[in-house]
Design an enzyme around this catalytic site. Structure first.
Site, mmCIF file in Angstrom:
data_model
loop_
_atom_site.group_PDB
_atom_site.id
_atom_site.type_symbol
_atom_site.label_atom_id
_atom_site.label_comp_id
_atom_site.label_asym_id
_atom_site.label_seq_id
_atom_site.Cartn_x
_atom_site.Cartn_y
_atom_site.Cartn_z
ATOM 1 N N GLU A 1 0.844 -1.200 0.000
ATOM 2 C CA GLU A 1 0.000 0.000 0.000
ATOM 3 C C GLU A 1 0.882 1.253 0.000
ATOM 4 O OE1 GLU A 1 -3.256 -0.055 -0.320
ATOM 5 O OE2 GLU A 1 -3.424 -2.226 -0.184
ATOM 6 N N GLU B 1 -5.995 4.983 7.341
ATOM 7 C CA GLU B 1 -5.461 4.439 6.091
ATOM 8 C C GLU B 1 -5.606 2.920 6.053
ATOM 9 O OE1 GLU B 1 -4.567 4.196 2.490
ATOM 10 O OE2 GLU B 1 -4.279 6.207 3.314
ATOM 11 N N GLU C 1 -11.163 -0.933 0.490
ATOM 12 C CA GLU C 1 -10.829 -1.116 -0.925
ATOM 13 C C GLU C 1 -10.629 -2.581 -1.264
ATOM 14 O OE1 GLU C 1 -7.511 1.409 -1.842
ATOM 15 O OE2 GLU C 1 -8.736 3.221 -1.793
#
Length: 137
Positions: free
Chosen positions: A34, A75, A82
């Protein structure tokens, strides 16, 4: 295993060890895959010494550190959203886009909150240092 033993395993040291393993796996994945997480951790690692060394109160120092950790938490949650959306379907859907956009908005909000904490707490200290440097030069 009886129901009583299953319950004990679900609240005892074995459960905590499993939870720790899952958490470490999540951190590893985010660190390796990520980009946004990598950037936010890097910035946090650069700012952490400043938070610890600034001449501010313990509470202000805590706010600076917690504001950075909050960005990382949000995050991680955004990345989980996602991944879940991508797992459910590869086709484009308005609700999938909406979920991803709201996760992104949450990260942006956390970043603004952290920036405000730093501006209010560290800003005056840095401004004072700069004023002294300009005044003595």
């Amino acid at each position: 295993m009886t129901v009583k033993n299953e319950r004990r395993a679900s609240i005892g040291p074995a459960r905590l060890a499993g939870a720790l393993r899952y958490s470490i796996a999540g951190f590893r994945h985010a660190t390796r895959h990520e980009a946004a997480f990598q950037q936010e951790v890097l910035v946090s690692l650069l700012l952490l010494p400043a938070a610890l060394l600034l001449p501010v109160s313990a509470l202000e120092r805590l706010i600076l550190v917690v504001s950075m950790l909050f960005v990382i938490v949000v995050e991680l949650l955004n990345s989980a959203i996602e991944a879940t959306v991508d797992r459910i379907s590869a086709e484009r859907h308005p609700l999938a886009g909406q979920a991803k956009d709201m996760g992104s908005a949450a990260v942006f909000t956390a970043l603004v909150m952290s920036a405000l904490c730093w501006a209010v707490i560290a800003g005056p200290v840095v401004a004072s240092w700069l004023a002294r440097a300009v005044g003595s030069g």
